[in-house]
Scaffold this motif. Structure first.
Motif, PDB file in Angstrom:
ATOM      1  N   GLY A 276       0.774  -1.243   0.000  1.00  0.00           N
ATOM      2  CA  GLY A 276       0.000   0.000   0.000  1.00  0.00           C
ATOM      3  C   GLY A 276       0.800   1.285   0.000  1.00  0.00           C
ATOM      4  O   GLY A 276       0.235   2.370   0.108  1.00  0.00           O
ATOM      5  N   ALA A 277       2.100   1.218  -0.142  1.00  0.00           N
ATOM      6  CA  ALA A 277       2.919   2.423  -0.165  1.00  0.00           C
ATOM      7  C   ALA A 277       2.969   3.005  -1.570  1.00  0.00           C
ATOM      8  O   ALA A 277       2.916   2.278  -2.561  1.00  0.00           O
ATOM      9  CB  ALA A 277       4.333   2.113   0.312  1.00  0.00           C
ATOM     10  N   GLU A 278       3.058   4.315  -1.639  1.00  0.00           N
ATOM     11  CA  GLU A 278       3.307   5.011  -2.900  1.00  0.00           C
ATOM     12  C   GLU A 278       4.799   5.310  -2.942  1.00  0.00           C
ATOM     13  O   GLU A 278       5.354   5.841  -1.988  1.00  0.00           O
ATOM     14  CB  GLU A 278       2.496   6.303  -2.967  1.00  0.00           C
ATOM     15  N   ILE A 279       5.446   4.979  -4.046  1.00  0.00           N
ATOM     16  CA  ILE A 279       6.888   5.118  -4.171  1.00  0.00           C
ATOM     17  C   ILE A 279       7.215   6.235  -5.148  1.00  0.00           C
ATOM     18  O   ILE A 279       6.669   6.287  -6.250  1.00  0.00           O
ATOM     19  CB  ILE A 279       7.529   3.793  -4.671  1.00  0.00           C
ATOM     20  N   GLU A 280       8.117   7.122  -4.724  1.00  0.00           N
ATOM     21  CA  GLU A 280       8.605   8.200  -5.590  1.00  0.00           C
ATOM     22  C   GLU A 280      10.114   8.309  -5.426  1.00  0.00           C
ATOM     23  O   GLU A 280      10.664   7.930  -4.396  1.00  0.00           O
ATOM     24  CB  GLU A 280       7.967   9.539  -5.197  1.00  0.00           C
ATOM     25  N   ILE A 281      10.769   8.826  -6.450  1.00  0.00           N
ATOM     26  CA  ILE A 281      12.189   9.122  -6.366  1.00  0.00           C
ATOM     27  C   ILE A 281      12.308  10.629  -6.220  1.00  0.00           C
ATOM     28  O   ILE A 281      11.832  11.385  -7.055  1.00  0.00           O
ATOM     29  CB  ILE A 281      12.949   8.665  -7.635  1.00  0.00           C
ATOM     30  N   GLU A 282      12.917  11.059  -5.105  1.00  0.00           N
ATOM     31  CA  GLU A 282      13.085  12.488  -4.829  1.00  0.00           C
ATOM     32  C   GLU A 282      14.556  12.768  -4.578  1.00  0.00           C
ATOM     33  O   GLU A 282      15.122  12.244  -3.624  1.00  0.00           O
ATOM     34  CB  GLU A 282      12.251  12.903  -3.616  1.00  0.00           C
ATOM     35  N   ALA A 283      15.145  13.570  -5.428  1.00  0.00           N
ATOM     36  CA  ALA A 283      16.552  13.962  -5.302  1.00  0.00           C
ATOM     37  C   ALA A 283      17.464  12.744  -5.149  1.00  0.00           C
ATOM     38  O   ALA A 283      18.396  12.744  -4.364  1.00  0.00           O
ATOM     39  CB  ALA A 283      16.734  14.931  -4.133  1.00  0.00           C
ATOM     40  N   GLY A 284      17.155  11.677  -5.893  1.00  0.00           N
ATOM     41  CA  GLY A 284      17.983  10.485  -5.859  1.00  0.00           C
ATOM     42  C   GLY A 284      17.657   9.504  -4.746  1.00  0.00           C
ATOM     43  O   GLY A 284      18.292   8.473  -4.627  1.00  0.00           O
ATOM     44  N   TYR A 285      16.675   9.822  -3.906  1.00  0.00           N
ATOM     45  CA  TYR A 285      16.279   8.938  -2.814  1.00  0.00           C
ATOM     46  C   TYR A 285      14.939   8.298  -3.118  1.00  0.00           C
ATOM     47  O   TYR A 285      14.052   8.931  -3.692  1.00  0.00           O
ATOM     48  CB  TYR A 285      16.158   9.715  -1.487  1.00  0.00           C
ATOM     49  N   VAL A 286      14.781   7.043  -2.702  1.00  0.00           N
ATOM     50  CA  VAL A 286      13.492   6.374  -2.811  1.00  0.00           C
ATOM     51  C   VAL A 286      12.681   6.782  -1.588  1.00  0.00           C
ATOM     52  O   VAL A 286      13.114   6.598  -0.450  1.00  0.00           O
ATOM     53  CB  VAL A 286      13.649   4.838  -2.848  1.00  0.00           C
ATOM     54  N   VAL A 287      11.508   7.360  -1.830  1.00  0.00           N
ATOM     55  CA  VAL A 287      10.636   7.800  -0.739  1.00  0.00           C
ATOM     56  C   VAL A 287       9.350   6.996  -0.812  1.00  0.00           C
ATOM     57  O   VAL A 287       8.677   6.975  -1.842  1.00  0.00           O
ATOM     58  CB  VAL A 287      10.326   9.317  -0.844  1.00  0.00           C
ATOM     59  N   ALA A 288       9.029   6.308   0.279  1.00  0.00           N
ATOM     60  CA  ALA A 288       7.806   5.502   0.356  1.00  0.00           C
ATOM     61  C   ALA A 288       6.851   6.155   1.336  1.00  0.00           C
ATOM     62  O   ALA A 288       7.244   6.508   2.449  1.00  0.00           O
ATOM     63  CB  ALA A 288       8.136   4.082   0.799  1.00  0.00           C
ATOM     64  N   ARG A 289       5.610   6.334   0.910  1.00  0.00           N
ATOM     65  CA  ARG A 289       4.585   6.928   1.782  1.00  0.00           C
ATOM     66  C   ARG A 289       3.352   6.039   1.767  1.00  0.00           C
ATOM     67  O   ARG A 289       2.958   5.536   0.719  1.00  0.00           O
ATOM     68  CB  ARG A 289       4.192   8.312   1.277  1.00  0.00           C
ATOM     69  N   ALA A 290       2.749   5.892   2.935  1.00  0.00           N
ATOM     70  CA  ALA A 290       1.501   5.136   3.059  1.00  0.00           C
ATOM     71  C   ALA A 290       0.565   5.966   3.924  1.00  0.00           C
ATOM     72  O   ALA A 290       0.505   5.797   5.139  1.00  0.00           O
ATOM     73  CB  ALA A 290       1.751   3.763   3.661  1.00  0.00           C
ATOM     74  N   LYS A 291      -0.146   6.888   3.295  1.00  0.00           N
ATOM     75  CA  LYS A 291      -0.980   7.846   4.026  1.00  0.00           C
ATOM     76  C   LYS A 291      -1.995   7.166   4.920  1.00  0.00           C
ATOM     77  O   LYS A 291      -2.304   7.642   6.000  1.00  0.00           O
ATOM     78  CB  LYS A 291      -1.671   8.787   3.046  1.00  0.00           C
ATOM     79  N   ASN A 292      -2.526   6.034   4.496  1.00  0.00           N
ATOM     80  CA  ASN A 292      -3.516   5.314   5.295  1.00  0.00           C
ATOM     81  C   ASN A 292      -2.918   4.080   5.962  1.00  0.00           C
ATOM     82  O   ASN A 292      -3.648   3.182   6.368  1.00  0.00           O
ATOM     83  CB  ASN A 292      -4.704   4.910   4.411  1.00  0.00           C
ATOM     84  N   GLY A 293      -1.607   4.028   6.068  1.00  0.00           N
ATOM     85  CA  GLY A 293      -0.936   2.881   6.673  1.00  0.00           C
ATOM     86  C   GLY A 293      -0.774   1.739   5.688  1.00  0.00           C
ATOM     87  O   GLY A 293      -1.349   1.742   4.600  1.00  0.00           O
ATOM     88  N   LEU A 294       0.015   0.766   6.074  1.00  0.00           N
ATOM     89  CA  LEU A 294       0.246  -0.409   5.235  1.00  0.00           C
ATOM     90  C   LEU A 294      -0.799  -1.470   5.560  1.00  0.00           C
ATOM     91  O   LEU A 294      -1.322  -1.521   6.662  1.00  0.00           O
ATOM     92  CB  LEU A 294       1.652  -0.960   5.475  1.00  0.00           C
ATOM     93  N   ARG A 295      -1.090  -2.298   4.574  1.00  0.00           N
ATOM     94  CA  ARG A 295      -2.045  -3.398   4.780  1.00  0.00           C
ATOM     95  C   ARG A 295      -1.439  -4.676   4.218  1.00  0.00           C
ATOM     96  O   ARG A 295      -0.684  -4.653   3.241  1.00  0.00           O
ATOM     97  CB  ARG A 295      -3.383  -3.078   4.131  1.00  0.00           C
TER      98      ARG A 295
END
Length: 180
Positions: free
Chosen positions: A7-26
């Motif tokens: 359930g995480a959204e993955i983005e690359i920001e300034a060369g870093y992998v950023v994972a966000r799960a606004k509603n938590g992981l399932r």
């Protein structure tokens, strides 16, 4: 892939992998196309706090070993691992546990985690002579390493930067646990 399935959204920001799960992981079913120890560890850690059950298929063997399962169960995770399959029942909260791995391996991992997350830690009773090559890498990445009477203090002075590492047998940069 594993974090996205949880359930995480993955983005690359300034060369870093950023994972966000606004509603938590399932919990989810994760089937690795090839065996990956690092991928298995990442999925196992994330699944520990995900809501529900996670099944990891084609799991890396080192992540399945008895010592890691015992630590997982001690800190509150509910993990079973027959063959190449790991089943994790997520929990609301983890608590502390003593690591079954050797002290040198544990100290290196804690120091590395601190460098990556921007924190600080005192590695009580750590011996710099057993970790020097790893500590040199952390210093290159931007951490401040200070031997003290109690052990080794590690503090991130900035977000860890990339470094080039060549592994070698002890006393070189560690790739496996060295008993001490």
């Amino acid at each position: 892939m594993a974090l996205e399935k949880l359930g995480a959204e993955i983005e690359i920001e300034a060369g870093y992998v950023v994972a966000r799960a606004k509603n938590g992981l399932r919990g989810a079913e994760i089937n690795f196309p090839k065996v990956t120890v690092g991928g298995t560890h990442t999925a196992l850690m994330a699944a520990a706090l995900a809501r529900g059950t996670t099944v990891i298929e084609n799991a890396g063997a080192r992540a399945r070993d008895r010592r890691r399962r015992r630590l997982s169960q001690q800190d509150g995770r509910n993990v079973t691992a027959p063959a190449s399959r790991i089943v994790v029942e997520g929990v609301a909260r983890l608590h502390g546990a003593r690591t079954p791995c050797c002290r040198t391996h544990r100290d290196w991992h804690y120091a590395m985690a601190v460098a990556m997350t921007g924190g600080d830690v005192l590695l009580q009773n750590a011996r710099p002579e057993l970790l020097q090559s790893a500590l040199d890498v952390l210093t290159q990445a931007g951490a401040t390493i200070t031997p003290t009477n109690e052990g080794i203090a590690s503090r991130a002075t900035a977000r860890a930067g990339p470094v080039e590492v060549t592994t070698a047998p002890f006393p070189g940069f560690p790739t496996t646990c060295r008993r001490n």
